[in-house]
Scaffold this motif. Structure first.
Motif, short mmCIF file in Angstrom:
data_model
loop_
_atom_site.label_atom_id
_atom_site.label_comp_id
_atom_site.label_asym_id
_atom_site.label_seq_id
_atom_site.Cartn_x
_atom_site.Cartn_y
_atom_site.Cartn_z
N ARG A 30 49.73 -32.39 2.17
CA ARG A 30 50.04 -32.13 1.18
C ARG A 30 51.49 -32.61 0.22
O ARG A 30 52.20 -32.09 1.09
CB ARG A 30 50.06 -30.89 0.36
CG ARG A 30 48.51 -30.13 0.22
CD ARG A 30 49.20 -29.12 -0.52
NE ARG A 30 48.57 -30.07 -2.19
CZ ARG A 30 48.66 -29.14 -2.87
NH1 ARG A 30 49.57 -27.75 -2.96
NH2 ARG A 30 48.49 -30.13 -4.12
N LEU A 32 54.20 -34.81 -2.44
CA LEU A 32 53.87 -34.66 -3.81
C LEU A 32 54.87 -35.64 -4.27
O LEU A 32 56.88 -35.61 -3.64
CB LEU A 32 54.33 -33.65 -4.74
CG LEU A 32 54.45 -33.48 -6.07
CD1 LEU A 32 53.13 -34.45 -6.82
CD2 LEU A 32 54.91 -32.61 -6.71
N ASN A 121 46.43 -43.02 -2.68
CA ASN A 121 45.36 -41.78 -2.91
C ASN A 121 44.31 -42.62 -1.66
O ASN A 121 43.61 -41.38 -1.47
CB ASN A 121 44.60 -43.14 -4.33
CG ASN A 121 45.08 -43.21 -5.13
OD1 ASN A 121 46.10 -42.04 -5.52
ND2 ASN A 121 45.17 -43.85 -6.17
N CYS A 125 48.25 -38.11 -1.69
CA CYS A 125 49.41 -38.75 -2.51
C CYS A 125 48.45 -38.22 -3.91
O CYS A 125 48.38 -38.77 -4.00
CB CYS A 125 50.62 -39.71 -1.37
SG CYS A 125 50.73 -39.60 -0.06
N GLU A 126 49.65 -37.26 -4.45
CA GLU A 126 50.26 -36.73 -5.56
C GLU A 126 51.27 -37.49 -6.20
O GLU A 126 52.75 -37.20 -5.00
CB GLU A 126 49.58 -35.35 -6.59
CG GLU A 126 50.02 -35.39 -7.65
CD GLU A 126 49.50 -33.65 -7.72
OE1 GLU A 126 50.46 -33.79 -9.65
OE2 GLU A 126 49.12 -32.98 -6.83
N ARG A 128 53.85 -37.75 -10.06
CA ARG A 128 53.98 -37.40 -10.95
C ARG A 128 54.93 -38.00 -11.84
O ARG A 128 55.86 -37.85 -11.31
CB ARG A 128 54.27 -35.65 -10.92
CG ARG A 128 53.54 -35.43 -10.35
CD ARG A 128 53.71 -33.32 -10.73
NE ARG A 128 52.16 -32.46 -10.09
CZ ARG A 128 52.29 -31.38 -9.98
NH1 ARG A 128 53.48 -30.55 -10.17
NH2 ARG A 128 51.34 -30.85 -9.48
#
Length: 402
Positions: A30, A32, A121, A125-126, A128
């Motif tokens: 995960r 970010l 994507n 991945c995220e 912000r």
């Protein structure tokens, strides 16, 4: 404030940060990516006149400046310009090669940003944006990251990657945050200064330069033992153009730079030929045959090259040729971070693992891209360092998670 957990938090949604994210998440971790900006990849977007000089076909460690000239070899050797070109072609982005091995998108730099976002994507991945780092702390199990702004949160992560760049182009939000993080965790930071930046001059010289603003000429510009042969541009503030931007990374205060106009040409032979053919012509007029007219007139005026060329002795012609190919001028400074393309210096590479970009004394902390003390030449080299160092850290994180 909500609490979340990620395997990796990457500070900076630029070239290095997005590249790192792609590979850090490759095995399911995960990831970010956070950035205070409103859009990712802003330096990519404006680079190369909007077409992104995304790498250089000849990139190697010799094209980089660092207190440790060997540090960049590992990352650059394992993820090369050819690897990135393959990624570009995988996404169907047309490109072309310009002078000195520089590669550009045919259409738009935004294609590179879209490519990186697509890759992110695909591996989940995220991203912000509008997220401001308020604090980062570390304990035995990892990092606690506090974000403010529109995306306030407290985040726990095993890995923290600093990819927020240097101080160059502050109008785009650049700060020294990456260096502050390094110092917080007791990592040394080398002297930082603007690089790939126009040079400025005192008013005594600048008065003449202003009259030539906009004049461009091919030249070899040197400082000490380092020289670059490309275009030189006179401006209202001093000197710019690729040759000057390149040498600015090597220039220091109170040092001269030397300019060789007509590099490689036999200038004395050209002057002697002009003397034989029409000795009545003024020296400045003869010089305008081989140099831009305004530059020829300026050089003739400041050096006192007056009268017909036919009356000039062989010794004088030799002196004129020598000056044209070894003109010494003294900059007083540079235009600074406002226009600098990169920051020279950064997190001391002695404290980083060259294979993984991880801090040797802080498990899970990484520094990639411009924030580290690795600075490339003009011409796509700094982007290649972003791709290579981002890949190195991302791959190392992914392998640890496997």
């Amino acid at each position: 404030m909500r609490c979340e957990t990620f395997d990796t938090v990457i500070l900076g949604a630029g070239a290095a940060g997005m590249m790192c994210a792609i590979y850090a998440a490759a095995r399911g971790g995960r990831v970010l990516v956070v950035d205070h900006a409103k859009a990712p990849g802003e330096k990519i977007r404006i680079s190369g006149g909007g077409r992104c000089n995304f790498t250089n076909i000849g990139a190697s460690a010799k094209n980089f400046i660092s207190n440790n000239p060997h540090f960049a070899k590992s990352a650059l050797g394992r993820y090369t310009q050819h690897d990135f070109i393959a990624l570009v072609e995988k996404h169907g982005i047309a490109w072309h090669e310009k002078t000195l091995g520089q590669l550009f998108c045919d259409t738009s730099a935004t294609q590179i940003i879209s490519m990186l976002l697509d890759e992110m994507n695909q591996v989940g991945c995220e991203l912000r944006l509008g997220a401001i780092l308020e604090s980062i702390e570390r304990d035995v199990s990892g990092f606690t990251v506090t974000l403010g702004g529109d995306r306030a949160a407290i985040i726990r992560s095993r890995h923290f990657v600093v990819a927020c760049g240097g101080k160059s182009i502050p109008k785009m939000g650049a700060t020294g945050l990456g260096y502050q993080i390094a110092e917080k965790f007791a990592l040394a930071v080398t002297e930082t200064r603007p690089a790939l930046v126009p040079l400025t001059f005192g008013e005594d010289v600048l008065a003449g330069f202003r009259e030539m603003a906009g004049v461009a000429v091919n030249a070899r510009v040197s400082c000490g033992k380092t020289a670059f042969e490309e275009a030189l541009l006179f401006t209202h503030r001093g000197l710019s153009g690729p040759a000057v931007l390149q040498i600015s990374s090597y220039w220091r205060e109170r040092q001269p730079i030397r300019i060789a106009f007509l590099p490689g040409d036999n200038v004395i032979a050209s002057l002697a030929s002009a003397k034989r053919e029409n000795g009545r012509r003024a020296i400045s007029t003869v010089l305008s045959d081989i140099l831009p007219k305004r530059l020829a007139a300026y050089l003739a005026e400041i050096h006192g090259w007056t009268g017909p060329i036919g009356e000039a002795s062989d010794r004088k012609l030799t002196a004129i040729a020598a000056t044209l190919q070894n003109w010494e001028v003294f900059p007083i400074g540079s235009e600074g971070y406002r226009t600098a393309e990169v920051t020279l210096g950064g997190v001391d590479t002695d404290g980083l693992n060259s294979r993984t970009m991880e801090a040797k004394t802080v498990d899970g902390l990484y520094f990639i891209g411009e924030v580290a003390d690795v600075t490339g030449w003009l011409g796509g080299y700094n982007f290649q360092w972003a791709w290579s160092s981002g890949w190195a850290a991302g791959t190392a994180i992914s392998e640890r998670a496997a």
